[in-house]
Structure formats: structure tokens, C-alpha cells
Design a protein around this motif. Structure first.
Motif, PDB file in Angstrom:
ATOM      1  N   HIS A 181       0.848  -1.194   0.000  1.00  0.00           N
ATOM      2  CA  HIS A 181       0.000   0.000   0.000  1.00  0.00           C
ATOM      3  C   HIS A 181       0.883   1.242   0.000  1.00  0.00           C
ATOM      4  O   HIS A 181       1.889   1.291   0.706  1.00  0.00           O
ATOM      5  N   VAL A 182       0.483   2.249  -0.762  1.00  0.00           N
ATOM      6  CA  VAL A 182       1.187   3.535  -0.778  1.00  0.00           C
ATOM      7  C   VAL A 182       0.162   4.600  -0.385  1.00  0.00           C
ATOM      8  O   VAL A 182      -0.498   5.188  -1.238  1.00  0.00           O
ATOM      9  N   PRO A 183      -0.001   4.830   0.934  1.00  0.00           N
ATOM     10  CA  PRO A 183      -1.048   5.741   1.390  1.00  0.00           C
ATOM     11  C   PRO A 183      -0.880   7.179   0.916  1.00  0.00           C
ATOM     12  O   PRO A 183      -1.853   7.893   0.763  1.00  0.00           O
ATOM     13  N   GLY A 184       0.332   7.614   0.650  1.00  0.00           N
ATOM     14  CA  GLY A 184       0.569   8.990   0.205  1.00  0.00           C
ATOM     15  C   GLY A 184       0.570   9.115  -1.302  1.00  0.00           C
ATOM     16  O   GLY A 184       1.381   9.842  -1.868  1.00  0.00           O
ATOM     17  N   SER A 185      -0.347   8.421  -1.963  1.00  0.00           N
ATOM     18  CA  SER A 185      -0.373   8.437  -3.427  1.00  0.00           C
ATOM     19  C   SER A 185      -1.781   8.686  -3.938  1.00  0.00           C
ATOM     20  O   SER A 185      -2.760   8.477  -3.230  1.00  0.00           O
ATOM     21  N   GLN A 186      -1.851   9.133  -5.158  1.00  0.00           N
ATOM     22  CA  GLN A 186      -3.102   9.280  -5.899  1.00  0.00           C
ATOM     23  C   GLN A 186      -2.808   8.852  -7.322  1.00  0.00           C
ATOM     24  O   GLN A 186      -1.926   9.421  -7.966  1.00  0.00           O
ATOM     25  N   CYS A 187      -3.527   7.845  -7.814  1.00  0.00           N
ATOM     26  CA  CYS A 187      -3.258   7.383  -9.177  1.00  0.00           C
ATOM     27  C   CYS A 187      -4.546   6.935  -9.849  1.00  0.00           C
ATOM     28  O   CYS A 187      -5.552   6.679  -9.201  1.00  0.00           O
TER      29      CYS A 187
END
Length: 131
Positions: free
Chosen positions: A102-108
Motif C-alpha cells: 500500500h502507498v497511502p501517500g499516493s493518488q493514481c
């Protein structure tokens, strides 16, 4: 209507054009073979961070210091009919392991996520270059 439904909702059921990036990795090994160690799982997370650090993905991570969170289910001995990750359905003598990155600091977008996945596969298979 969906929100008024009283049944439990899961994050993966809420479709949006942009979402936090995560990768779902399903592994299957023969009983007695070494499973993916915790150290190897962390190395996989480090590889994902390296991929996300590439210029082409700079708009995905909204916080450069955001962590990659590794979650894993307990390994299970081969499931019966149903196929699972291998599609074989037999499951005999096999152990399955599921890992999420998981990459919680992302938006894609879905397209972004597919591009990141391919870049990670290329990197792990030796076909990825930083040049």
C-alpha cells in the motif's frame, strides 16, 4: 442507493477515478520451499519506492516521504477447487501467500497503477533501467 444499503462496504468497492496505489501479489510455492521472507517483502517495498521515484511517476506520490506499507495474510496450504492464484484448482502440496503493498501517500488512476506495476515487473525481471 448504495450508501443507504446497510451491508458492510469495503474500500475496494468504492470506485473513484483517482485512488491510493496498492499492489496485490499472490504467490504459490511447493510445500517445504522457502516462502517470501519478511526481509524479501521489505526489499520488494523498497523496489516499489525506487520505481515511484522515477520522474515518469512523480505525480503519483503526493508525499515523497510517504511509506510503503506491507501487509500479508498468513500462508495457507493449497485451497481446494477454485483455482486461486495458480488456476490449477488442485492446491495439493502447495502453499499460498498473499501480500499487499500500500502507498497511502499516493493518488493514481487505473492507467497509472498498471504502468507502475509493469515498471516494477520490469525492474524485478532485470529489464528495467534507470537511464
Amino acid at each position: 442507493v448504495y450508501a443507504a444499503d446497510a451491508t458492510p462496504k469495503y474500500v475496494c468497492e468504492l470506485h473513484q477515478k483517482k485512488f491510493r496505489l496498492y499492489l496485490d501479489i499472490d504467490l504459490e510455492v511447493r510445500e517445504g520451499e522457502e516462502l517470501l521472507s519478511r526481509a524479501a517483502q521489505l526489499e520488494l517495498a523498497a523496489c516499489l519506492r525506487e520505481v515511484l521515484g522515477r520522474q515518469e511517476f512523480e505525480d503519483i506520490v503526493t508525499d515523497a516521504d510517504a511509506p510503503v506499507v506491507v501487509t500479508a495474510a498468513r500462508p495457507t496450504k493449497g485451497a481446494g477447487a477454485g483455482g486461486g492464484a495458480s488456476g490449477s484448482g488442485s492446491g495439493g502440496g502447495k502453499v499460498r501467500l498473499g501480500i499487499h503493498l500500500h502507498v497511502p501517500g499516493s493518488q493514481c488512476s487505473t492507467g497509472d497503477a498498471l504502468a507502475v506495476r509493469q515498471a516494477l515487473v520490469d525492474m524485478l525481471s532485470g529489464g528495467w533501467s534507470s537511464g
